[in-house]
Design an enzyme around this catalytic site. Structure first.
Site, PDB file in Angstrom:
ATOM      1  N   SER A   1       0.833  -1.209   0.000  1.00  0.00           N
ATOM      2  CA  SER A   1       0.000   0.000   0.000  1.00  0.00           C
ATOM      3  C   SER A   1       0.859   1.248   0.000  1.00  0.00           C
ATOM      4  O   SER A   1       1.955   1.255   0.536  1.00  0.00           O
ATOM      5  CB  SER A   1      -0.927   0.034   1.202  1.00  0.00           C
ATOM      6  OG  SER A   1      -1.645   1.259   1.190  1.00  0.00           O
TER       7      SER A   1
ATOM      8  N   LYS B   1      -4.483  -6.722   3.235  1.00  0.00           N
ATOM      9  CA  LYS B   1      -4.454  -5.563   2.322  1.00  0.00           C
ATOM     10  C   LYS B   1      -5.869  -5.197   1.886  1.00  0.00           C
ATOM     11  O   LYS B   1      -6.221  -4.025   1.792  1.00  0.00           O
ATOM     12  CB  LYS B   1      -3.572  -5.864   1.104  1.00  0.00           C
ATOM     13  CG  LYS B   1      -3.633  -4.814  -0.012  1.00  0.00           C
ATOM     14  CD  LYS B   1      -2.965  -3.512   0.374  1.00  0.00           C
ATOM     15  CE  LYS B   1      -3.341  -2.289  -0.441  1.00  0.00           C
ATOM     16  NZ  LYS B   1      -3.325  -2.342  -1.868  1.00  0.00           N
TER      17      LYS B   1
ATOM     18  N   HIS C   1      -7.505  -3.448   4.702  1.00  0.00           N
ATOM     19  CA  HIS C   1      -6.902  -2.105   4.729  1.00  0.00           C
ATOM     20  C   HIS C   1      -7.632  -1.188   3.738  1.00  0.00           C
ATOM     21  O   HIS C   1      -8.008  -0.067   4.074  1.00  0.00           O
ATOM     22  CB  HIS C   1      -5.407  -2.202   4.387  1.00  0.00           C
ATOM     23  CG  HIS C   1      -4.787  -0.906   3.954  1.00  0.00           C
ATOM     24  ND1 HIS C   1      -5.009  -0.347   2.713  1.00  0.00           N
ATOM     25  CD2 HIS C   1      -3.989  -0.036   4.615  1.00  0.00           C
ATOM     26  CE1 HIS C   1      -4.367   0.802   2.630  1.00  0.00           C
ATOM     27  NE2 HIS C   1      -3.732   1.015   3.769  1.00  0.00           N
ATOM     28  N   ASN C   2      -7.830  -1.676   2.528  1.00  0.00           N
ATOM     29  CA  ASN C   2      -8.515  -0.854   1.531  1.00  0.00           C
ATOM     30  C   ASN C   2      -9.961  -0.591   1.918  1.00  0.00           C
ATOM     31  O   ASN C   2     -10.488   0.497   1.684  1.00  0.00           O
ATOM     32  CB  ASN C   2      -8.464  -1.533   0.157  1.00  0.00           C
ATOM     33  CG  ASN C   2      -7.116  -1.384  -0.509  1.00  0.00           C
ATOM     34  OD1 ASN C   2      -6.098  -1.261   0.171  1.00  0.00           O
ATOM     35  ND2 ASN C   2      -7.085  -1.415  -1.826  1.00  0.00           N
TER      36      ASN C   2
ATOM     37  N   GLU D   1      -9.962   2.059   4.363  1.00  0.00           N
ATOM     38  CA  GLU D   1      -9.675   3.292   3.611  1.00  0.00           C
ATOM     39  C   GLU D   1     -10.980   3.857   3.015  1.00  0.00           C
ATOM     40  O   GLU D   1     -11.228   5.069   3.086  1.00  0.00           O
ATOM     41  CB  GLU D   1      -8.675   2.926   2.514  1.00  0.00           C
ATOM     42  CG  GLU D   1      -8.275   3.988   1.533  1.00  0.00           C
ATOM     43  CD  GLU D   1      -7.351   3.381   0.444  1.00  0.00           C
ATOM     44  OE1 GLU D   1      -6.379   2.671   0.778  1.00  0.00           O
ATOM     45  OE2 GLU D   1      -7.629   3.602  -0.746  1.00  0.00           O
TER      46      GLU D   1
HETATM   47  P1  NBP Z   1      -1.411  -1.922 -13.986  1.00  0.00           P
HETATM   48  O1  NBP Z   1      -2.337  -2.515 -13.024  1.00  0.00           O
HETATM   49  O2  NBP Z   1      -1.877  -0.813 -14.845  1.00  0.00           O
HETATM   50  O3  NBP Z   1      -0.814  -3.081 -14.936  1.00  0.00           O
HETATM   51  C1  NBP Z   1       0.061  -2.814 -15.990  1.00  0.00           C
HETATM   52  C2  NBP Z   1       1.142  -3.851 -16.043  1.00  0.00           C
HETATM   53  O4  NBP Z   1       0.594  -5.165 -16.233  1.00  0.00           O
HETATM   54  C3  NBP Z   1       2.078  -3.610 -17.222  1.00  0.00           C
HETATM   55  O5  NBP Z   1       3.390  -3.939 -16.820  1.00  0.00           O
HETATM   56  C4  NBP Z   1       1.540  -4.577 -18.262  1.00  0.00           C
HETATM   57  O6  NBP Z   1       2.472  -4.936 -19.235  1.00  0.00           O
HETATM   58  C5  NBP Z   1       1.221  -5.749 -17.378  1.00  0.00           C
HETATM   59  N1  NBP Z   1       0.389  -6.766 -18.015  1.00  0.00           N
HETATM   60  C6  NBP Z   1      -0.920  -6.728 -18.386  1.00  0.00           C
HETATM   61 BR1  NBP Z   1      -1.991  -5.277 -18.244  1.00  0.00          BR
HETATM   62  N2  NBP Z   1      -1.359  -7.872 -18.921  1.00  0.00           N
HETATM   63  C7  NBP Z   1      -0.310  -8.695 -18.910  1.00  0.00           C
HETATM   64  C8  NBP Z   1      -0.123 -10.028 -19.331  1.00  0.00           C
HETATM   65  N3  NBP Z   1      -1.125 -10.734 -19.826  1.00  0.00           N
HETATM   66  N4  NBP Z   1       1.110 -10.559 -19.196  1.00  0.00           N
HETATM   67  C9  NBP Z   1       2.128  -9.854 -18.695  1.00  0.00           C
HETATM   68  N5  NBP Z   1       2.002  -8.577 -18.238  1.00  0.00           N
HETATM   69  C10 NBP Z   1       0.810  -8.002 -18.352  1.00  0.00           C
HETATM   70  O7  NBP Z   1      -0.067  -1.428 -13.243  1.00  0.00           O
HETATM   71  P2  NBP Z   1       0.126  -0.669 -11.840  1.00  0.00           P
HETATM   72  O8  NBP Z   1      -0.806   0.467 -11.691  1.00  0.00           O
HETATM   73  O9  NBP Z   1       1.599  -0.432 -11.741  1.00  0.00           O
HETATM   74  O10 NBP Z   1      -0.285  -1.744 -10.773  1.00  0.00           O
HETATM   75  C11 NBP Z   1       0.368  -2.989 -10.649  1.00  0.00           C
HETATM   76  C12 NBP Z   1      -0.298  -3.801  -9.553  1.00  0.00           C
HETATM   77  O11 NBP Z   1      -0.152  -3.110  -8.327  1.00  0.00           O
HETATM   78  C13 NBP Z   1      -1.787  -4.029  -9.740  1.00  0.00           C
HETATM   79  O12 NBP Z   1      -2.117  -5.314  -9.308  1.00  0.00           O
HETATM   80  C14 NBP Z   1      -2.406  -2.987  -8.852  1.00  0.00           C
HETATM   81  O13 NBP Z   1      -3.700  -3.359  -8.422  1.00  0.00           O
HETATM   82  C15 NBP Z   1      -1.425  -2.958  -7.715  1.00  0.00           C
HETATM   83  N6  NBP Z   1      -1.413  -1.736  -6.922  1.00  0.00           N
HETATM   84  C16 NBP Z   1      -1.492  -0.522  -7.523  1.00  0.00           C
HETATM   85  C17 NBP Z   1      -1.453   0.639  -6.765  1.00  0.00           C
HETATM   86  C18 NBP Z   1      -1.510   1.972  -7.439  1.00  0.00           C
HETATM   87  O14 NBP Z   1      -1.553   2.970  -6.717  1.00  0.00           O
HETATM   88  N7  NBP Z   1      -1.483   2.047  -8.765  1.00  0.00           N
HETATM   89  C19 NBP Z   1      -1.313   0.553  -5.384  1.00  0.00           C
HETATM   90  C20 NBP Z   1      -1.197  -0.681  -4.790  1.00  0.00           C
HETATM   91  C21 NBP Z   1      -1.245  -1.816  -5.568  1.00  0.00           C
HETATM   92  P3  NBP Z   1       2.558  -4.067 -20.616  1.00  0.00           P
HETATM   93  O15 NBP Z   1       3.393  -2.900 -20.275  1.00  0.00           O
HETATM   94  O16 NBP Z   1       3.247  -5.011 -21.556  1.00  0.00           O
HETATM   95  O17 NBP Z   1       1.176  -3.725 -21.013  1.00  0.00           O
END
Ligand code: NBP
Length: 476
Positions: free
Chosen positions: A128, A182, A185-186, A189
């Site tokens: 988080s 987690k 937690h959400n 939130e």
């Molecule tokens: P995203 O959730 O937007 O995912 C994008 C990533 O997933 C890219 O690297 C993309 O690769 C990859 N991907 C996808 Br879409 N489909 C795929 C597949 N079939 N095979 C391999 N790779 C694949 O990214 P994020 O916002 O960085 O979040 C990542 C994780 O962290 C998520 O699970 C999210 O819920 C969690 N999270 C996010 C936050 C936040 O604040 N954003 C906070 C806490 C947790 P590509 O580049 O080739 O499309």
């Protein structure tokens, strides 16, 4: 030289997590499905530490020292399964796969069991703190086996947020425990945000103060018991002026709250476990209501308020009432969330230390707050505490807020201001402390129409009354 840890999935979160590891001196293997994200990471931040980039998953895995530690940071759901499938043919027994995305905990349980059969450790890990936390120190909630934590734990603790030198990371429990915590937690939130939003709305409607003036009120609150990340950013959001119109930013944003689903999961699970998390549920439904556009359109036209116009006599006193009501409602929401953790821990045999959860939420994460210290202390006083509200500190704090809390909920009802989270938290408080509940009548109704039986206050056993005959009672 081989890398000590690998990160696959280099969107905002994975990229920053990889940089965080590198900045702590680790050699970090990096990989992304499309190579452009990998090269852009190296171009932009390659000088921050030692990165080992690979275009193919095969090379990525080969670049890691054994036992391998692979962090998956991709979109939760099917993408995670796709990456795991790809990894399976490439990993060796004893390797550790860490899913740091927002997975739903039943998926984590399934994946952990499947990988265990292949001799691999699977560590579902809650992270988080968003982008900023991933880079500078998130709150980290790892599940999985205790053995995996021995090698992985110290690295995660190192990159996590620190509060008074203590890491905001600890082994939560086996299999899906980390992702479960987690999720809650959400959920908390969601409740916290809804309560803050209701407090803002009450002050705005009751006193007519502007968004900017209310921003100052939140800034003041942030130096007291309510000090928290969410109160702090609320002040910032309320103080922000829209460049295009010159209006308060909050007035130009469409009032339909969205969600990605963790709140919904929390409520669904609470229904399964039978834990009343009314604060989180009301917060989740409040977002759903805000997005119920056709219903709101139809209702706005025909449903009268039949409520008194509102201008509080003493704004300062009212604002203090709202502050106290917010604190009390917040304690209820957290208390309910910790009940849910306790119930799941029991159900899945996770043995989660609730005090330790409050401790790792003190830094890095979205619900970080001064008040979490009080929760940790409460569970230190009594690790088996059946209800957070029953701890002496919270009993005292709520006692001081109670009259104000009731005044605020009454005022909201009288003037037609919706306060689902404030009101339901107070109802929960009165319900859970009640000597007798009308549940006795429900039991009577159930026995009447369905012979569902009931127990008596004056002895053991289960009974049924012959409602449609002579109304005699017999043991069931
Ligand atoms: P995203 O959730 O937007 O995912 C994008 C990533 O997933 C890219 O690297 C993309 O690769 C990859 N991907 C996808 Br879409 N489909 C795929 C597949 N079939 N095979 C391999 N790779 C694949 O990214 P994020 O916002 O960085 O979040 C990542 C994780 O962290 C998520 O699970 C999210 O819920 C969690 N999270 C996010 C936050 C936040 O604040 N954003 C906070 C806490 C947790 P590509 O580049 O080739 O499309």
């Amino acid at each position: 030289e081989l890398a000590q840890i690998g990160v696959t999935g280099l969107a905002v979160m994975g990229r920053n997590l990889a940089r965080n590891f590198a900045r702590h001196g680790y050699r970090v293997a990096v990989h992304n499905r499309s190579y452009a994200k990998t090269t852009s990471l190296i171009d932009d931040h390659g000088d921050e530490g030692t990165f080992v980039p690979s275009e193919s998953m095969r090379d990525f895995v080969a670049s890691l020292e054994k036992p391998r530690r692979v962090v998956i940071m991709v979109k939760a759901g099917a993408a995670t399964d796709a990456v795991i499938d790809e990894l399976l043919g490439l990993l060796d027994e004893g390797d550790i796969v860490i899913d740091a995305g927002n997975a739903h905990f039943p998926d984590t349980r399934r994946r952990e069991a499947a990988l265990k059969e292949r001799g691999l450790h699977f560590v579902g890990t809650g992270v988080s703190g968003g982008e900023e936390g991933a880079l500078n120190g998130p709150s980290i909630m790892p599940g999985g086996s205790p053995e995996s934590y021995q090698t992985l734990g110290p690295m995660l603790e190192e990159i996590s947020a620190k509060v008074n030198g203590e890491p905001c990371c600890t082994h939560v429990g086996p299999d899906g425990a980390g992702h479960f915590v987690k999720m809650v937690h959400n959920g908390i939130e969601y409740a916290d945000m809804q309560l803050i939003a209701e407090a803002y709305d009450l002050i705005r409607q009751g006193t007519g103060k502007s968004a900017a003036e209310i921003a100052d009120i939140f800034r003041t609150w942030n130096s007291g018991d309510l000090e928290s990340f969410l109160i702090e950013i609320t002040a910032d959001v309320l103080g922000h002026v829209d460049a295009k119109t010159g209006s308060a930013f909050v007035d130009i944003v469409l009032d339909q709250a969205e969600q990605k689903g963790t709140g919904r999961w929390t409520v669904q699970n609470a229904l399964d476990l039978g834990v009343p998390i009314t604060g989180i549920a009301e917060a989740t439904f409040a977002r759903a209501l805000s997005g119920s556009v056709p219903q709101r359109e139809a209702a706005r036209k025909v449903l009268p308020a039949d409520a008194e116009a509102w201008q509080v006599d003493d704004p300062d006193a009212f604002i203090e009432d709202v502050r106290l009501a917010l604190y009390a409602s917040k304690v209820v929401a957290y208390s309910q969330g910790f009940d849910q953790i306790a119930a799941a821990s029991e159900e899945f045999d996770w043995n989660i230390d609730r005090g330790a959860m409050a401790k790792i939420w003190r830094g890095g994460c979205i619900i970080r707050a001064r008040f979490l210290d009080r929760i940790t202390e409460a569970y230190q006083r009594d690790p088996e505490l059946p209800l957070l509200l029953a701890d002496e500190y919270f009993t005292g704090a709520i006692g001081n807020s109670l009259a104000a809390w009731r005044r605020v909920v009454m005022a909201a009802a009288r003037h037609g201001v919706p306060t689902p989270a404030f009101s339901s938290s107070l109802a929960y408080y009165d319900g859970v402390r009640a000597e007798r509940l009308p549940a006795a009548l429900i039991q009577g109704q159930r026995d009447f129409f369905g012979a569902h039986t009931y127990r008596r206050v004056d002895g053991d056993g289960t009974f049924h009354t012959e409602w449609s005959a002579d109304r005699s009672e017999s043991p069931a």
